[in-house]
Design a protein around this motif. Sequence first.
Motif, PDB file in Angstrom:
ATOM      1  N   SER A  17       0.843  -1.193   0.000  1.00 26.79           N
ATOM      2  CA  SER A  17       0.000   0.000   0.000  1.00 26.79           C
ATOM      3  C   SER A  17       0.880   1.245   0.000  1.00 26.79           C
ATOM      4  CB  SER A  17      -0.912   0.003   1.231  1.00 26.79           C
ATOM      5  OG  SER A  17      -1.773  -1.121   1.213  1.00 26.79           O
ATOM      6  N   HIS A  25      -3.263   7.348   1.892  1.00 25.40           N
ATOM      7  CA  HIS A  25      -2.948   6.437   0.796  1.00 25.40           C
ATOM      8  C   HIS A  25      -2.841   7.224  -0.513  1.00 25.40           C
ATOM      9  CE1 HIS A  25      -4.577   3.199   3.504  1.00 25.40           C
ATOM     10  NE2 HIS A  25      -3.463   2.660   3.073  1.00 25.40           N
ATOM     11  N   MET A  27      -3.605   6.717  -3.825  1.00 25.58           N
ATOM     12  CA  MET A  27      -4.421   5.703  -4.489  1.00 25.58           C
ATOM     13  C   MET A  27      -4.226   5.621  -5.997  1.00 25.58           C
ATOM     14  SD  MET A  27      -7.894   5.912  -2.220  1.00 25.58           S
ATOM     15  CE  MET A  27      -8.109   7.655  -2.522  1.00 25.58           C
ATOM     16  N   ARG A  30      -2.803   2.057  -7.573  1.00 26.21           N
ATOM     17  CA  ARG A  30      -3.523   0.791  -7.649  1.00 26.21           C
ATOM     18  C   ARG A  30      -4.897   1.082  -8.246  1.00 26.21           C
ATOM     19  NH1 ARG A  30       1.091   0.027  -6.931  1.00 26.21           N
ATOM     20  NH2 ARG A  30       2.103  -0.421  -4.943  1.00 26.21           N
ATOM     21  N   GLU A  46     -10.525   4.060  -1.137  1.00 30.46           N
ATOM     22  CA  GLU A  46      -9.759   4.164   0.112  1.00 30.46           C
ATOM     23  C   GLU A  46     -10.134   3.060   1.104  1.00 30.46           C
ATOM     24  OE1 GLU A  46      -7.289   5.458   3.125  1.00 30.46           O
ATOM     25  OE2 GLU A  46      -7.402   6.540   1.219  1.00 30.46           O
ATOM     26  N   THR A  48     -10.979   0.117   0.653  1.00 33.54           N
ATOM     27  CA  THR A  48     -10.474  -1.195   0.254  1.00 33.54           C
ATOM     28  C   THR A  48      -9.120  -1.492   0.895  1.00 33.54           C
ATOM     29  OG1 THR A  48     -11.588  -0.824  -1.860  1.00 33.54           O
ATOM     30  CG2 THR A  48     -10.094  -2.687  -1.759  1.00 33.54           C
ATOM     31  N   TYR A  49      -8.379  -0.452   1.247  1.00 31.30           N
ATOM     32  CA  TYR A  49      -7.039  -0.628   1.807  1.00 31.30           C
ATOM     33  C   TYR A  49      -7.048  -1.194   3.228  1.00 31.30           C
ATOM     34  CZ  TYR A  49      -4.806   1.680  -2.138  1.00 31.30           C
ATOM     35  OH  TYR A  49      -4.338   1.969  -3.397  1.00 31.30           O
ATOM     36  N   ASP A  52      -6.341  -6.948   2.306  1.00 28.77           N
ATOM     37  CA  ASP A  52      -5.698  -7.304   1.037  1.00 28.77           C
ATOM     38  C   ASP A  52      -6.764  -7.263  -0.058  1.00 28.77           C
ATOM     39  OD1 ASP A  52      -3.539  -7.771   2.658  1.00 28.77           O
ATOM     40  OD2 ASP A  52      -3.415  -9.924   2.269  1.00 28.77           O
ATOM     41  N   ASN A 101      -2.661  -6.666  -3.684  1.00 26.24           N
ATOM     42  CA  ASN A 101      -2.084  -5.640  -2.813  1.00 26.24           C
ATOM     43  C   ASN A 101      -2.165  -6.122  -1.369  1.00 26.24           C
ATOM     44  OD1 ASN A 101      -1.136  -2.647  -2.821  1.00 26.24           O
ATOM     45  ND2 ASN A 101      -2.499  -2.809  -1.059  1.00 26.24           N
ATOM     46  N   HIS A 103      -2.185  -5.209   2.243  1.00 27.24           N
ATOM     47  CA  HIS A 103      -2.535  -3.935   2.880  1.00 27.24           C
ATOM     48  C   HIS A 103      -1.559  -3.514   3.969  1.00 27.24           C
ATOM     49  CE1 HIS A 103      -4.123  -6.403   6.146  1.00 27.24           C
ATOM     50  NE2 HIS A 103      -4.247  -5.314   6.870  1.00 27.24           N
TER      51      HIS A 103
END
Length: 196
Positions: A17, A25, A27, A30, A46, A48-49, A52, A101, A103
């Motif tokens: 991340s 973040h 963003m 990603r 945001e 989603t972070y 994973d 990703n 996290h």
Amino acid sequence: MRRAIRQHPQQQVFSGSVVLPNGQHDMMHRELVTNQVTLTAKPVAESTYAHDFKYDIFSFVGILLSRKTIGRIGLPEQDYFIRFDDFEYALRARKFGPFLNVHDAVVLHKTTYTRAAVAPWKEYYVMRNRIASLYKHSGRNWQTQWYCRKFLMRKLLAIALFKNRWHQALPLAKAYVAGYQDGCHEHLGRNLNYLP
């Protein structure tokens, strides 16, 4: 990253991340593809972070690729020079599955760059390489050609809409038009008229 590799042995591409010095973040690194023909993408949300997640497009910030993937897709496109080289590379890698990703693997990105920042020489490569990558991966059809024209029009319109671009309106317009023409004709490599 080691934990994720152990848990997902079939996964070929991992990332961390990306976090800015202020703790937020970043963003733009990603993204999810929202149109499979024009290959337009939007940043992962945001929220989603918090865990994973899988996604479609990476930047080169904090990416870990398996040797197997690199053997399949080759190296990044050297003739792009700057801008969209990571986007195009992600499109190649994506053919073998989405990216994961992790996290809690955090990459501190010490940058002041934002998408609002523009420099004519960089914008030339944004325009040229976006078009070149689209034609390379989606072909030349009415949808991609229309998208490229619309992309140029949006960039030119942005010059008029954003006051911070007015002082360099002419160099920006020239860079966008030159990038559009060179992208359509696949004239890649370093352009001596557009260097730092």
